[in-house]
Design a protein around this motif. Structure first.
Motif, PDB file in Angstrom:
ATOM      1  N   ALA A 141       2.867   1.743   3.726  1.00  0.00           N
ATOM      2  CA  ALA A 141       2.070   2.711   4.528  1.00  0.00           C
ATOM      3  C   ALA A 141       0.624   1.922   5.195  1.00  0.00           C
ATOM      4  O   ALA A 141       0.223   2.160   6.069  1.00  0.00           O
ATOM      5  CB  ALA A 141       1.574   3.691   3.809  1.00  0.00           C
ATOM      6  N   GLY A 142       0.572   0.812   4.383  1.00  0.00           N
ATOM      7  CA  GLY A 142      -0.723  -0.192   4.617  1.00  0.00           C
ATOM      8  C   GLY A 142      -0.451  -1.294   5.531  1.00  0.00           C
ATOM      9  O   GLY A 142       0.732  -1.478   6.240  1.00  0.00           O
ATOM     10  N   GLY A 143      -1.380  -2.073   5.559  1.00  0.00           N
ATOM     11  CA  GLY A 143      -1.019  -3.230   6.347  1.00  0.00           C
ATOM     12  C   GLY A 143      -2.240  -4.235   6.145  1.00  0.00           C
ATOM     13  O   GLY A 143      -3.235  -4.066   5.701  1.00  0.00           O
ATOM     14  N   PRO A 144      -2.159  -5.631   6.547  1.00  0.00           N
ATOM     15  CA  PRO A 144      -3.253  -6.678   6.484  1.00  0.00           C
ATOM     16  C   PRO A 144      -4.325  -6.250   7.565  1.00  0.00           C
ATOM     17  O   PRO A 144      -4.056  -5.531   8.479  1.00  0.00           O
ATOM     18  CB  PRO A 144      -2.647  -7.895   6.845  1.00  0.00           C
ATOM     19  N   LEU A 189      -5.445  -4.827   1.316  1.00  0.00           N
ATOM     20  CA  LEU A 189      -4.655  -4.196   2.194  1.00  0.00           C
ATOM     21  C   LEU A 189      -5.480  -3.055   2.628  1.00  0.00           C
ATOM     22  O   LEU A 189      -5.919  -2.306   2.139  1.00  0.00           O
ATOM     23  CB  LEU A 189      -3.455  -3.543   1.073  1.00  0.00           C
ATOM     24  N   LEU A 190      -5.193  -2.729   3.869  1.00  0.00           N
ATOM     25  CA  LEU A 190      -5.853  -1.689   4.710  1.00  0.00           C
ATOM     26  C   LEU A 190      -4.940  -0.452   4.383  1.00  0.00           C
ATOM     27  O   LEU A 190      -3.721  -0.399   4.897  1.00  0.00           O
ATOM     28  CB  LEU A 190      -6.107  -2.004   6.236  1.00  0.00           C
ATOM     29  N   LEU A 191      -5.389   0.489   3.987  1.00  0.00           N
ATOM     30  CA  LEU A 191      -4.607   1.881   3.569  1.00  0.00           C
ATOM     31  C   LEU A 191      -5.863   2.904   3.725  1.00  0.00           C
ATOM     32  O   LEU A 191      -6.834   2.977   2.928  1.00  0.00           O
ATOM     33  CB  LEU A 191      -4.122   1.815   2.356  1.00  0.00           C
ATOM     34  N   TRP A 249      -7.123   8.757   2.787  1.00  0.00           N
ATOM     35  CA  TRP A 249      -6.373  10.033   2.592  1.00  0.00           C
ATOM     36  C   TRP A 249      -4.958   9.657   2.576  1.00  0.00           C
ATOM     37  O   TRP A 249      -4.198  10.457   1.758  1.00  0.00           O
ATOM     38  CB  TRP A 249      -6.555  10.798   3.946  1.00  0.00           C
ATOM     39  N   ARG A 250      -4.567   8.544   2.797  1.00  0.00           N
ATOM     40  CA  ARG A 250      -3.075   8.141   2.386  1.00  0.00           C
ATOM     41  C   ARG A 250      -3.022   7.803   1.009  1.00  0.00           C
ATOM     42  O   ARG A 250      -1.840   7.906   0.479  1.00  0.00           O
ATOM     43  CB  ARG A 250      -2.512   7.132   3.690  1.00  0.00           C
ATOM     44  N   THR A 251      -3.906   6.977   0.706  1.00  0.00           N
ATOM     45  CA  THR A 251      -3.968   6.636  -0.691  1.00  0.00           C
ATOM     46  C   THR A 251      -3.847   7.714  -1.613  1.00  0.00           C
ATOM     47  O   THR A 251      -2.958   7.879  -2.517  1.00  0.00           O
ATOM     48  CB  THR A 251      -5.135   5.798  -1.149  1.00  0.00           C
ATOM     49  N   GLN A 252      -4.532   8.720  -1.277  1.00  0.00           N
ATOM     50  CA  GLN A 252      -4.592  10.011  -2.047  1.00  0.00           C
ATOM     51  C   GLN A 252      -3.177  10.793  -2.083  1.00  0.00           C
ATOM     52  O   GLN A 252      -2.786  11.324  -2.965  1.00  0.00           O
ATOM     53  CB  GLN A 252      -5.810  11.129  -1.793  1.00  0.00           C
ATOM     54  N   PRO A 284      -8.344  -0.377  13.578  1.00  0.00           N
ATOM     55  CA  PRO A 284      -7.087   0.164  13.613  1.00  0.00           C
ATOM     56  C   PRO A 284      -6.617   0.260  12.389  1.00  0.00           C
ATOM     57  O   PRO A 284      -6.862  -0.546  11.599  1.00  0.00           O
ATOM     58  CB  PRO A 284      -6.170  -0.816  14.560  1.00  0.00           C
ATOM     59  N   LEU A 285      -6.206   1.484  11.833  1.00  0.00           N
ATOM     60  CA  LEU A 285      -5.536   1.839  10.774  1.00  0.00           C
ATOM     61  C   LEU A 285      -4.233   2.060  10.565  1.00  0.00           C
ATOM     62  O   LEU A 285      -3.481   2.598  11.393  1.00  0.00           O
ATOM     63  CB  LEU A 285      -6.243   3.455  10.479  1.00  0.00           C
ATOM     64  N   PRO A 286      -3.595   1.022   9.562  1.00  0.00           N
ATOM     65  CA  PRO A 286      -2.019   0.664   9.751  1.00  0.00           C
ATOM     66  C   PRO A 286      -1.421   2.252   9.439  1.00  0.00           C
ATOM     67  O   PRO A 286      -1.926   2.990   8.578  1.00  0.00           O
ATOM     68  CB  PRO A 286      -1.833  -0.316   8.531  1.00  0.00           C
ATOM     69  N   GLY A 287      -0.325   2.224   9.977  1.00  0.00           N
ATOM     70  CA  GLY A 287       0.552   3.315   9.907  1.00  0.00           C
ATOM     71  C   GLY A 287       0.295   4.620  10.391  1.00  0.00           C
ATOM     72  O   GLY A 287       0.717   5.589  10.276  1.00  0.00           O
ATOM     73  N   THR A 288      -0.902   4.565  11.283  1.00  0.00           N
ATOM     74  CA  THR A 288      -1.418   5.683  12.054  1.00  0.00           C
ATOM     75  C   THR A 288      -1.832   5.460  13.539  1.00  0.00           C
ATOM     76  O   THR A 288      -1.442   4.340  13.749  1.00  0.00           O
ATOM     77  CB  THR A 288      -2.638   6.350  11.450  1.00  0.00           C
ATOM     78  N   ALA A 289      -1.969   6.320  14.099  1.00  0.00           N
ATOM     79  CA  ALA A 289      -2.701   6.268  15.564  1.00  0.00           C
ATOM     80  C   ALA A 289      -4.094   6.281  15.672  1.00  0.00           C
ATOM     81  O   ALA A 289      -4.781   6.163  16.761  1.00  0.00           O
ATOM     82  CB  ALA A 289      -1.953   7.396  16.395  1.00  0.00           C
TER      83      ALA A 289
END
Length: 484
Positions: free
Chosen positions: A76-79, A113-115, A118-121, A227-232
């Protein structure tokens, strides 16, 4: 009449967790895999919707590995993207937010890791349900809390009562539980200027860089769009140094972006979450009051600089989880719980100072922010019995490194709610008889960087005891865990 009877019948649980943020959910997951009943209550109607704590440091990634969610987090995340400094509508220079590091055998997670938070939760909540943990009780705030020698009694905002052996305040910087306990919070303002933090949609902006805009000539502060990985989505942060206050509405965010960047107001198409934030550093005067513990932001509040707040909070829960499990499930001495504050308060203070220095530009994000060097060498739970060690040698109290083992990794052996006794080049006849459920024994002939000897690894991945042979090991286990 029947409804009142239901409300007057207390809900029974082992641990009441107040707050369903990263701290509370991590603790609930850890307790669930130990077979300890926990009830999570959350005042809000749903999980937190914003990206706020978006940086997952390498040490926290190791925690997620142990909890069984690292694959979901990495997917779900990214560098962190390379920063791009803009001026007058033109790209000027690249800016790297972090010192670059490469994974190694002993530290497989090397970079943040950028995540989005809300996704972490969401990932933690899904894991909790997978482990068979109870559903989070949303819309259930805490109204009152009392305790006695046998447990804690809490009254919820919906009228229900909860009875638990212990309670944990994971309800944020404005903790209701901390206030009810009368525990003070000592701190300072890190930056007098407010900061707007918002999750926005800007389709016209590329997602290849962390876009940075210098303060304007009119006196406004910095602005950054990540930019937040895995999202727009992008996370927007904007400092206000001109005396104005952030406007969190769509129009307010658009005006800030248009005034400080080359983007037009209309190119900000949506604001999905926004917050008016005042950077502050503060820590609770103590982390425990009887049967109630403070964890996460309820215990310490950080500047977001350096990405230490959420990570320190998750590790509070990771430290407390195995100790509560040992006392409630394995009949360990109740005194084991005293070591939560003993170990976590100094670590929180260290990370609090680091966050503040980074915010003020006094220190760069580097090895310290990755949190792999944190440990508990001075803890009363730690015993190093070997002599003549080199200064750089791995010692009791240090994080237990990963490494190749038996066709897999040491982290595979450590993973789970158990202790691990790692025997390196030690004859099997020299090993004591141990509870195989509580302590898993693994033997190997060679294992860098451990060297020869015995290493007792705690469930939270730190070396509790180290020795050349088993002399003193059983005494250590008896004192700390009540194992004879």
């Amino acid at each position: 009449m029947a409804l009142n009877s239901v409300k007057e019948t207390p809900l029974m649980t082992d641990v009441l967790i107040v707050g369903a943020g990263p701290t509370g959910l991590t603790l609930a997951c850890d307790l669930a895999r130990r077979g300890v009943r926990a009830l999570v209550v959350e005042r809000a109607a749903a999980l937190f919707p914003g990206s706020r704590g978006k940086g997952i440091q390498p040490r926290t990634q190791e925690v997620f590995d142990d909890l069984g969610i690292i694959d979901a987090a990495l997917a779900a995340g990214g560098p962190a993207p390379v920063g791009m400094v803009w001026q007058d509508g033109a790209r000027q220079d690249e800016h790297r937010m972090f010192d670059e590091t490469e994974p190694t055998a002993d530290a497989p997670y090397a970079a943040p890791l950028l995540l989005p938070q809300w996704r972490t939760q969401e990932i933690l909540y899904a894991r909790l349900r997978e482990l068979g943990g109870s559903e989070v009780e949303f819309g259930a705030g805490l109204s009152d809390l009392t305790q006695d020698g046998e447990g804690v009694t809490a009254r919820l905002s919906d009228g229900r009562t909860v009875r638990a052996a212990y309670a944990v305040a994971a309800d944020g910087g404005r903790s209701t539980v901390r206030a009810a306990l009368g525990i003070g919070m000592t701190g300072e303002t890190v930056d007098p200027h407010p900061i707007l933090v918002a999750d926005v949609r800007i389709p016209a902006l590329d997602r290849d860089n962390w876009h940075m805009f210098a303060p304007t000539a009119e006196g406004a502060g910095f602005l950054a769009i990540c930019p937040l990985p895995g999202t727009a989505d992008f996370q927007l942060t904007a400092q206000f140094t001109d005396g104005s206050a952030p406007d969190t509405s769509l129009d307010g965010v658009r005006k800030v972006v248009a005034a400080r960047t080359h983007l037009t107001a209309d190119e900000v198409t949506e604001v999905r979450w926004a917050s008016d934030f005042r950077p502050r550093a503060a820590m609770a005067d103590r982390f425990r009051e009887g049967r109630v513990f403070l964890a996460g932001d309820a215990a310490h509040v950080h500047s977001p600089a350096g990405g230490q707040g959420l990570n320190t909070s998750v590790q509070d829960a990771y430290n407390l989880g195995w100790k509560l499990g040992a006392v409630l499930r394995d009949a360990a001495p109740e005194a084991l719980l005293d070591t939560y504050e003993e170990e976590r308060l100094p670590n929180a203070a260290q990370m609090l100072g680091l966050s503040t220095r980074i915010h003020r530009g006094e220190e760069r994000r580097g090895a310290a922010t990755r949190q792999l060097g944190l440990g508990y060498r001075d803890s009363s739970l730690t015993a190093e019995t070997r002599g003549g060690l080199a200064d750089e040698a791995l010692r009791a109290g240090d994080r237990a490194p990963d490494g190749p083992y038996g066709g897999g990794r040491l982290f595979d052996a450590f993973r789970g709610p158990h202790f691990t006794l790692l025997a390196v080049d030690v004859d099997e006849a020299e090993l004591p008889l141990l509870d195989g459920d509580l302590i898993h024994v693994h033997r190997t002939s060679e294992c860098a960087p451990y060297g020869k000897g015995l290493f007792l690894v705690r469930p939270d991945g730190y070396i509790a005891w180290a020795g050349e042979d088993a002399t003193g090991l059983t005494d250590h286990l008896k004192v700390t865990l009540g194992i004879s």
